[in-house]
Design an enzyme around this catalytic site. Structure first.
Site, mmCIF file in Angstrom:
data_model
loop_
_atom_site.group_PDB
_atom_site.id
_atom_site.type_symbol
_atom_site.label_atom_id
_atom_site.label_comp_id
_atom_site.label_asym_id
_atom_site.label_seq_id
_atom_site.Cartn_x
_atom_site.Cartn_y
_atom_site.Cartn_z
ATOM 1 C CD GLN A 105 71.180 -66.841 42.021
ATOM 2 O OE1 GLN A 105 70.731 -66.576 43.140
ATOM 3 N NE2 GLN A 105 71.441 -65.895 41.130
ATOM 4 C CB VAL A 107 64.734 -74.685 40.110
ATOM 5 C CG1 VAL A 107 65.564 -74.286 41.319
ATOM 6 C CG2 VAL A 107 63.452 -73.839 40.058
ATOM 7 C CG ASP A 108 64.413 -72.370 34.258
ATOM 8 O OD1 ASP A 108 64.326 -71.134 34.292
ATOM 9 O OD2 ASP A 108 65.433 -72.955 33.853
ATOM 10 C CG HIS A 138 69.348 -71.984 44.290
ATOM 11 N ND1 HIS A 138 69.106 -70.679 43.967
ATOM 12 C CD2 HIS A 138 70.338 -71.945 45.222
ATOM 13 C CE1 HIS A 138 69.887 -69.888 44.688
ATOM 14 N NE2 HIS A 138 70.656 -70.625 45.450
ATOM 15 C CB CYS A 146 61.548 -89.969 49.435
ATOM 16 S SG CYS A 146 60.626 -90.760 50.770
ATOM 17 C CB CYS A 151 63.181 -93.318 51.694
ATOM 18 S SG CYS A 151 62.844 -93.560 49.944
ATOM 19 C CB CYS A 190 58.509 -91.668 48.000
ATOM 20 S SG CYS A 190 59.914 -92.742 47.654
ATOM 21 C CG ASN A 254 69.918 -56.994 36.121
ATOM 22 O OD1 ASN A 254 68.809 -56.548 35.825
ATOM 23 N ND2 ASN A 254 70.123 -57.771 37.171
ATOM 24 C CB CYS A 272 70.583 -61.367 29.662
ATOM 25 S SG CYS A 272 69.239 -62.478 30.071
#
Ligand code: BV8
Ligand code: ZN
Length: 281
Positions: A105, A107-108, A138, A146, A151, A190, A254, A272
């Site tokens: 999940q 996005v890094d 994600h 854009c 586009c 863009c 966790n 973890c």
């Protein structure tokens, strides 16, 4: 642990569902942990198209703040453990011919960075060893897309800052200072058509990436590792239950109790970056 190791050694199709807790040790605040001004704004509010339409300047400051943190971050032992586990001939605690796919999940981009680091140290065995993949459901914070309808150009952009107008706003934000209202023309544009660009992430209300493949992987998984996620965001939050429903096993990693515990066959309570290397390293 021995029971888990038995399960691991008899698993053929393993998936991991990871969340913000996987990157916590790399210095990236978890979703509810964002610092500074973002405490004022619930990240759930900013990670939406409505927020972007309402104030692209504020949303770009939020993502610039997180881009700059992610650029400085390094994969931690948990990322590296999953990366090593992704290479079949390094996955010595599971049945030969097993498969592993990481569904993140986050996005890094840290899991991808870890995979690249490990692959570069391993002369990858011949093609028959299917190199597993990472599914970034994600999206990716270093992608820009854009907003022009005809586009939609997408590219990876790791520039720091992504545009001059955002330079230094992360410090302002940390200090909770007055938020500058950056004009549209100075926000990321863009490269192809000049229209306003947006971060290449999946916002709330948008469809996550790779869902067909993810549902297929969930249906065939006999073991699901759930790592560093509060399991509050759908559809990621329901994947472990689906594995359980068709007889697969679930192992939760966790620091706290979380919603997925009720379906967990194994619960590794702790950071973890410590528990994952012990369990599958
Ligand atoms: C969709 C990218 C349909 C952006 C993200 C009601 C109203 C409106 C919408 C909904 C609703 N009910 C459900 C929805 C759908 C909505 C949703 O789930 N809302 C929630 C808030 C109720 N979901 C969507 O809109 C999704 N789209 O449903 O489309 C569909 C469905 C199926 C198939 C096709 C189409 C899109 C959701 C994607 C949103 N974008 N990210 C960005 O990053 O800015 S989600 C974002 O939040 C993150 O990516 C992350 O996934 C999530 C935060 O969750 P976690 O990763 O779990 O992080 P969190 O901080 O919560 O928890 C950290 C955990 O780690 C904690 O448990 C902590 O204890 C633990 N931890 C901390 N340190 C450690 C640790 N564990 C181990 N070791 C440590 N060291
Ligand atoms: Zn364009």
């Amino acid at each position: 642990m021995s029971l888990f190791r038995q399960t691991l050694s008899s698993s053929k199709h393993i998936i991991a569902i990871t969340g913000a807790g996987l990157s916590a040790a790399s210095g990236i605040p978890t979703f509810r942990g964002a610092g500074g001004m973002w405490r004022k704004y619930d990240a759930l509010m900013l990670a939406t198209m409505a927020a972007f339409r309402d104030s692209p300047s504020r949303v770009w400051q939020f993502y610039h703040y997180r881009r700059e943190m992610a650029l400085k971050a390094q994969p931690n032992d948990a990322h590296m453990t999953l990366a090593r586990f992704s290479i079949p001939h390094l996955r010595d605690k599971v049945a030969p011919g097993s498969t592993f796919t990481l569904i993140t999940q986050n996005v890094d981009g840290l899991s991808t960075k870890a995979f690249e680091l490990i692959s570069s140290t391993q002369e990858m065995a011949s093609a028959e060893e299917p190199h597993s993949t990472i599914l970034e459901m994600h999206g990716r914070i270093f992608d820009v897309v854009c907003t022009g309808y005809n586009c939609r150009y997408r590219e990876e952009n790791r520039d720091s800052p992504i545009c001059p107008a955002l330079q230094g706003t992360e410090a302002l934000v940390e200090a909770g200072a007055m938020e500058p209202d950056i004009p549209l023309s100075d926000l990321p544009r863009c490269r192809k058509c000049g229209e306003l660009a947006r971060p290449g992430v999946v916002w709330f209300g948008e469809v996550p990436h790779h869902m067909d493949e993810i549902f297929r992987l969930v249906d065939e998984a006999d073991l699901c590792l759930v790592v560093g996620t509060s399991s509050t965001v759908h559809p990621a939050a329901t994947l472990a239950s689906k594995v359980k429903e068709h007889g697969g096993k679930v192992a939760v990693f966790n620091v706290d109790r979380s919603k997925r515990d009720e379906v967990a066959d194994f619960l590794f309570l702790g950071p973890c970056e410590k528990t994952l290397p012990e369990a599958i390293g």
